[in-house]
Motif scaffolding. Structure first.
Motif, PDB file in Angstrom:
ATOM      1  N   LYS A  32       0.679  -1.256   0.142  1.00  0.00           N
ATOM      2  CA  LYS A  32       0.244   0.155   0.354  1.00  0.00           C
ATOM      3  C   LYS A  32       0.985   1.546  -0.197  1.00  0.00           C
ATOM      4  CE  LYS A  32      -3.712  -2.297   2.884  1.00  0.00           C
ATOM      5  NZ  LYS A  32      -4.554  -2.709   4.023  1.00  0.00           N
ATOM      6  N   LYS A  33       0.439   2.826  -0.092  1.00  0.00           N
ATOM      7  CA  LYS A  33       0.973   3.240   0.110  1.00  0.00           C
ATOM      8  C   LYS A  33       2.442   3.798   1.116  1.00  0.00           C
ATOM      9  CE  LYS A  33       0.122   8.604   0.030  1.00  0.00           C
ATOM     10  NZ  LYS A  33      -1.169   9.615  -0.461  1.00  0.00           N
ATOM     11  N   SER A  34       1.024   2.929   2.054  1.00  0.00           N
ATOM     12  CA  SER A  34       2.631   3.842   3.485  1.00  0.00           C
ATOM     13  C   SER A  34       3.910   2.533   3.482  1.00  0.00           C
ATOM     14  CB  SER A  34       1.696   3.291   4.939  1.00  0.00           C
ATOM     15  OG  SER A  34       1.310   1.368   4.593  1.00  0.00           O
ATOM     16  N   HIS A  35       3.947   1.604   2.714  1.00  0.00           N
ATOM     17  CA  HIS A  35       4.817   1.168   2.874  1.00  0.00           C
ATOM     18  C   HIS A  35       5.847   1.083   1.192  1.00  0.00           C
ATOM     19  CE1 HIS A  35       1.888  -2.931   3.319  1.00  0.00           C
ATOM     20  NE2 HIS A  35       2.529  -2.693   4.007  1.00  0.00           N
ATOM     21  N   VAL A  36       5.272   2.021   0.277  1.00  0.00           N
ATOM     22  CA  VAL A  36       6.080   2.483  -0.720  1.00  0.00           C
ATOM     23  C   VAL A  36       6.585   4.344  -0.251  1.00  0.00           C
ATOM     24  CG1 VAL A  36       5.692   0.098  -1.894  1.00  0.00           C
ATOM     25  CG2 VAL A  36       4.135   2.484  -2.573  1.00  0.00           C
ATOM     26  N   LYS A  37       5.850   4.635   0.063  1.00  0.00           N
ATOM     27  CA  LYS A  37       5.547   6.068  -0.255  1.00  0.00           C
ATOM     28  C   LYS A  37       5.873   6.615   1.652  1.00  0.00           C
ATOM     29  CE  LYS A  37       4.149   7.300  -4.285  1.00  0.00           C
ATOM     30  NZ  LYS A  37       5.273   7.399  -5.060  1.00  0.00           N
ATOM     31  N   GLN A  38       5.970   6.114   2.632  1.00  0.00           N
ATOM     32  CA  GLN A  38       5.862   6.194   4.013  1.00  0.00           C
ATOM     33  C   GLN A  38       7.061   5.790   4.691  1.00  0.00           C
ATOM     34  OE1 GLN A  38       2.082   5.912   5.245  1.00  0.00           O
ATOM     35  NE2 GLN A  38       1.256   8.296   4.675  1.00  0.00           N
ATOM     36  N   THR A  94      13.667   1.522  -2.503  1.00  0.00           N
ATOM     37  CA  THR A  94      13.908   1.533  -3.966  1.00  0.00           C
ATOM     38  C   THR A  94      14.928   0.625  -5.037  1.00  0.00           C
ATOM     39  OG1 THR A  94      15.474   3.089  -2.563  1.00  0.00           O
ATOM     40  CG2 THR A  94      13.695   4.212  -2.417  1.00  0.00           C
ATOM     41  N   ASP A  95      15.669   0.464  -4.264  1.00  0.00           N
ATOM     42  CA  ASP A  95      16.243  -0.283  -4.893  1.00  0.00           C
ATOM     43  C   ASP A  95      15.481  -1.547  -5.889  1.00  0.00           C
ATOM     44  OD1 ASP A  95      18.744   0.435  -3.597  1.00  0.00           O
ATOM     45  OD2 ASP A  95      19.242  -1.437  -2.356  1.00  0.00           O
ATOM     46  N   ASN A  96      14.493  -2.058  -5.244  1.00  0.00           N
ATOM     47  CA  ASN A  96      13.371  -2.787  -6.177  1.00  0.00           C
ATOM     48  C   ASN A  96      12.525  -2.763  -6.796  1.00  0.00           C
ATOM     49  OD1 ASN A  96      14.627  -5.838  -5.050  1.00  0.00           O
ATOM     50  ND2 ASN A  96      14.642  -4.074  -3.072  1.00  0.00           N
ATOM     51  N   ASN A  97      12.404  -0.856  -6.829  1.00  0.00           N
ATOM     52  CA  ASN A  97      11.508  -0.331  -7.324  1.00  0.00           C
ATOM     53  C   ASN A  97       9.701  -1.426  -6.970  1.00  0.00           C
ATOM     54  OD1 ASN A  97      10.651   1.592  -9.565  1.00  0.00           O
ATOM     55  ND2 ASN A  97      10.450   0.267 -10.674  1.00  0.00           N
ATOM     56  N   LEU A  98       9.803  -0.981  -5.864  1.00  0.00           N
ATOM     57  CA  LEU A  98       8.659  -1.627  -5.418  1.00  0.00           C
ATOM     58  C   LEU A  98       6.998  -0.313  -5.367  1.00  0.00           C
ATOM     59  CD1 LEU A  98       9.296  -3.287  -2.591  1.00  0.00           C
ATOM     60  CD2 LEU A  98       9.256  -4.578  -4.556  1.00  0.00           C
ATOM     61  N   LYS A  99       6.082  -0.807  -5.770  1.00  0.00           N
ATOM     62  CA  LYS A  99       5.208  -0.473  -6.344  1.00  0.00           C
ATOM     63  C   LYS A  99       4.383   0.056  -5.217  1.00  0.00           C
ATOM     64  CE  LYS A  99       6.657   1.972 -11.022  1.00  0.00           C
ATOM     65  NZ  LYS A  99       8.017   2.339 -10.295  1.00  0.00           N
ATOM     66  N   LYS A 117      16.435 -13.667   9.756  1.00  0.00           N
ATOM     67  CA  LYS A 117      16.768 -13.707   7.763  1.00  0.00           C
ATOM     68  C   LYS A 117      15.100 -13.822   7.252  1.00  0.00           C
ATOM     69  CE  LYS A 117      21.487 -15.465   7.753  1.00  0.00           C
ATOM     70  NZ  LYS A 117      22.278 -16.341   6.911  1.00  0.00           N
ATOM     71  N   ILE A 118      15.217 -12.720   6.326  1.00  0.00           N
ATOM     72  CA  ILE A 118      13.640 -13.394   5.518  1.00  0.00           C
ATOM     73  C   ILE A 118      13.827 -12.924   3.975  1.00  0.00           C
ATOM     74  CG2 ILE A 118      11.449 -12.719   5.501  1.00  0.00           C
ATOM     75  CD1 ILE A 118      12.161 -10.940   7.910  1.00  0.00           C
ATOM     76  N   ARG A 119      14.322 -14.319   2.907  1.00  0.00           N
ATOM     77  CA  ARG A 119      13.620 -14.488   1.909  1.00  0.00           C
ATOM     78  C   ARG A 119      12.252 -14.043   1.707  1.00  0.00           C
ATOM     79  NH1 ARG A 119      14.543 -20.056   0.259  1.00  0.00           N
ATOM     80  NH2 ARG A 119      12.243 -20.042   0.233  1.00  0.00           N
ATOM     81  N   VAL A 120      12.497 -12.800   0.341  1.00  0.00           N
ATOM     82  CA  VAL A 120      11.284 -12.593   0.367  1.00  0.00           C
ATOM     83  C   VAL A 120      11.102 -12.473  -1.252  1.00  0.00           C
ATOM     84  CG1 VAL A 120      10.528  -9.454  -1.065  1.00  0.00           C
ATOM     85  CG2 VAL A 120      12.164  -9.816   1.720  1.00  0.00           C
ATOM     86  N   GLN A 121      10.347 -12.566  -2.166  1.00  0.00           N
ATOM     87  CA  GLN A 121       9.600 -13.146  -3.439  1.00  0.00           C
ATOM     88  C   GLN A 121       8.987 -11.451  -3.601  1.00  0.00           C
ATOM     89  OE1 GLN A 121       8.070 -16.707  -4.758  1.00  0.00           O
ATOM     90  NE2 GLN A 121       8.471 -17.416  -3.215  1.00  0.00           N
ATOM     91  N   ILE A 122       9.453 -11.466  -5.264  1.00  0.00           N
ATOM     92  CA  ILE A 122       8.064  -9.682  -5.000  1.00  0.00           C
ATOM     93  C   ILE A 122       7.498 -10.074  -6.743  1.00  0.00           C
ATOM     94  CG2 ILE A 122       8.654  -7.610  -6.205  1.00  0.00           C
ATOM     95  CD1 ILE A 122      11.478  -7.167  -4.434  1.00  0.00           C
ATOM     96  N   LEU A 123       6.204  -9.722  -6.261  1.00  0.00           N
ATOM     97  CA  LEU A 123       5.446 -10.147  -7.466  1.00  0.00           C
ATOM     98  C   LEU A 123       4.817  -8.888  -7.905  1.00  0.00           C
ATOM     99  CD1 LEU A 123       3.770 -12.993  -5.939  1.00  0.00           C
ATOM    100  CD2 LEU A 123       4.932 -13.422  -6.970  1.00  0.00           C
ATOM    101  N   ARG A 124       4.982  -8.472  -9.214  1.00  0.00           N
ATOM    102  CA  ARG A 124       4.748  -7.202  -9.765  1.00  0.00           C
ATOM    103  C   ARG A 124       2.886  -7.082  -9.692  1.00  0.00           C
ATOM    104  NH1 ARG A 124       9.215  -4.739  -8.009  1.00  0.00           N
ATOM    105  NH2 ARG A 124      10.730  -5.825  -8.689  1.00  0.00           N
TER     106      ARG A 124
END
Length: 146
Positions: A32-38, A94-99, A117-124
């Motif tokens: 959400k906005k709070s994750h990627v803007k705040q 920012t490094d992963n260009n999350l939106k 340690k946390i592994r992350v998968q990003i689903l665009r």
């Protein structure tokens, strides 16, 4: 805390972007906005129960790269605890260009009183550009058919 051991899907140093979940604890969220803007990230109560009751370094791993942050216990009215990351979470975003609309799956790969340690998968959340040419509609009355 117990350390999660014997992970056959350990991607330390791997370039794999996606992998099957290993059965270890995980949580997912649509950003959400709070994750990627705040630049705030909260961990659900079901997972915070498994985390150490002390402030501890956290390492996110995605595509063989690592970002270190700090898990700080900040109660959130029965909804779990916050992962206080400020600039460090901002760097991951920012490094992963999350939106807004992207989704992340966070899987605990190691958990102790000294390190998480946390592994992350990003689903665009974007509609795949390869399919845009075949799009004839973008509304519920004229849906996109794949």
């Amino acid at each position: 805390m117990d350390s999660f051991q014997n992970d056959p899907c350990d991607v330390e140093g791997s370039e794999d972007e996606f992998w099957p979940l290993s059965g270890k604890p995980y949580f997912s969220m649509v950003l959400k906005k709070s994750h990627v803007k705040q630049y705030t990230l909260s961990i659900p109560a079901k997972v915070t129960k498994l985390l150490p009751p002390v402030d501890v370094p956290v390492i996110f791993t995605y595509c063989g790269k690592k970002w270190e942050t700090l898990y700080t216990i900040v109660p959130r009215e029965g909804r779990g605890h916050s992962l206080r990351t400020s600039i460090r979470w901002r760097k991951f975003v920012t490094d992963n260009n999350l939106k807004e609309g992207d989704a992340c799956v966070f899987e605990l790969s190691e958990c102790s009183n000294t390190l998480v340690k946390i592994r992350v998968q990003i689903l665009r959340g974007d509609f795949p550009s390869q399919l845009l040419n075949g799009v004839s509609g973008l509304t519920s009355n004229n849906p996109i058919i794949i």
